[in-house]
Enzyme design. Structure first.
Site, PDB file in Angstrom:
ATOM      1  N   ASP A  34     -22.008  48.766 -11.001  1.00 10.55           N
ATOM      2  CA  ASP A  34     -21.555  49.822 -10.076  1.00 10.55           C
ATOM      3  C   ASP A  34     -20.192  49.547  -9.420  1.00 10.55           C
ATOM      4  O   ASP A  34     -20.051  49.735  -8.199  1.00 10.55           O
ATOM      5  CB  ASP A  34     -22.611  50.078  -8.988  1.00 10.55           C
ATOM      6  CG  ASP A  34     -23.939  50.577  -9.542  1.00 10.55           C
ATOM      7  OD1 ASP A  34     -24.087  50.630 -10.766  1.00 10.55           O
ATOM      8  OD2 ASP A  34     -24.832  50.904  -8.737  1.00 10.55           O
ATOM      9  N   LYS A  38     -27.432  55.594 -14.090  1.00 15.26           N
ATOM     10  CA  LYS A  38     -28.726  55.548 -13.384  1.00 15.26           C
ATOM     11  C   LYS A  38     -28.659  56.402 -12.144  1.00 15.26           C
ATOM     12  O   LYS A  38     -27.559  56.754 -11.685  1.00 15.26           O
ATOM     13  CB  LYS A  38     -29.060  54.105 -13.014  1.00 15.26           C
ATOM     14  CG  LYS A  38     -28.037  53.506 -12.059  1.00 15.26           C
ATOM     15  CD  LYS A  38     -28.249  52.024 -11.875  1.00 15.26           C
ATOM     16  CE  LYS A  38     -27.231  51.457 -10.919  1.00 15.26           C
ATOM     17  NZ  LYS A  38     -27.299  52.026  -9.559  1.00 15.26           N
ATOM     18  N   CYS A  87     -28.024  47.175  -5.657  1.00 19.78           N
ATOM     19  CA  CYS A  87     -28.069  47.326  -7.119  1.00 19.78           C
ATOM     20  C   CYS A  87     -27.898  46.004  -7.857  1.00 19.78           C
ATOM     21  O   CYS A  87     -28.503  45.810  -8.912  1.00 19.78           O
ATOM     22  CB  CYS A  87     -27.055  48.371  -7.557  1.00 19.78           C
ATOM     23  SG  CYS A  87     -27.542  50.011  -6.951  1.00 19.78           S
TER      24      CYS A  87
HETATM   25  C1  VGL Z   1     -26.093  51.367  -4.412  1.00 19.13           C
HETATM   26  C2  VGL Z   1     -26.966  52.280  -2.500  1.00 19.13           C
HETATM   27  C3  VGL Z   1     -27.105  53.507  -3.126  1.00 19.13           C
HETATM   28  C4  VGL Z   1     -25.528  50.159  -5.101  1.00 19.13           C
HETATM   29  C5  VGL Z   1     -26.240  52.580  -5.052  1.00 19.13           C
HETATM   30  O1  VGL Z   1     -24.804  50.315  -6.111  1.00 19.13           O
HETATM   31  O2  VGL Z   1     -25.815  49.032  -4.641  1.00 19.13           O
HETATM   32  N1  VGL Z   1     -26.479  51.224  -3.148  1.00 19.13           N
HETATM   33  N2  VGL Z   1     -26.733  53.637  -4.404  1.00 19.13           N
END
Ligand code: VGL
Ligand code: ZN
Length: 209
Positions: free
Chosen positions: A11, A109, A154
């Site tokens: 991410d 995702k 994540c």
């Molecule tokens: C994430 C919160 C919501 C992350 C993704 O990538 O850690 N955290 N969506």
């Protein structure tokens, strides 16, 4: 058997960088480490948080709620977030400085509006797989290194799932940064990973190995 080292970039997207919708403090510092480490790996893949507008993890989808509140979503406790990583938006794009030419496959995702997905392998209820686990096994991966954003969400859940699926799993600690909604969340996340058998390493050690 010969080791087959895989790097998972978790991410590393604009919304998680300083100035983004769900900014991770100093999140931009992981980019250089991600770029430097990629040549050390046989296989590089990336995960991408990829929510439809109105996703159930967004505070804006719940009346009278604000980011940080807890609700129930898909039968699970859910932290609410600002709108982030909306499919196709600039915030959902990978960081401009992140090198993507060696990334073989991208696993998206969080696409089901009714459940969140912190791990790059499964949604939070472990109901659906993204295919990442089977893909890594099919490619002969034995060792999986995880870095990116965010350490306490994540990155943590991706590393725990990698370990659970039987990969020798490493967290690249300095290649990850956390949200820290509560002070100490990153420390606790690292302890939880360690307790599950994830090996915690620094990027310099990966370079040397
Ligand atoms: C994430 C919160 C919501 C992350 C993704 O990538 O850690 N955290 N969506
Ligand atoms: Zn998200």
């Amino acid at each position: 058997m010969q080791q087959m080292r895989t790097l998972i970039l978790v991410d590393i997207q604009n919304d998680f960088l300083p100035g983004g919708a769900l900014a991770v403090p100093r999140g931009d510092e992981v980019i250089a480490i991600a770029n430097e480490l990629q040549p050390r790996f046989d296989l590089v893949v990336a995960t991408q948080d990829w929510h439809p507008a109105g996703h159930g993890s967004f505070a804006s989808s719940h009346p009278r709620s604000k980011p940080g509140d807890l609700v129930e979503l898909g039968g699970l406790q859910q932290v609410l977030w600002p709108d982030h990583c909306v499919q196709g938006s600039p915030g959902a794009a990978f960081a401009a400085k992140l090198q993507m030419n060696r990334v073989e496959t991208i696993f998206r995702k969080g696409t089901d509006p009714g459940i969140d997905s912190y791990s790059g392998f499964f949604d939070n209820g472990q109901r659906k797989s993204t295919g990442l686990g089977d893909y890594l096994k099919g490619r002969g991966a034995t060792e999986v290194y995880v870095l990116g954003l965010a350490t306490d969400y994540c990155v943590k859940f991706s590393a725990l799932d990698a370990r659970r699926l039987g990969f020798r799993t490493f967290l690249v600690e300095d290649g990850s940064r956390g949200v820290e909604l509560q002070p100490g969340d990153v420390t606790r996340a690292i302890e939880q990973m360690r307790a599950a058998g994830v090996e915690v390493v620094r990027s310099a050690a990966v370079h040397a190995s």
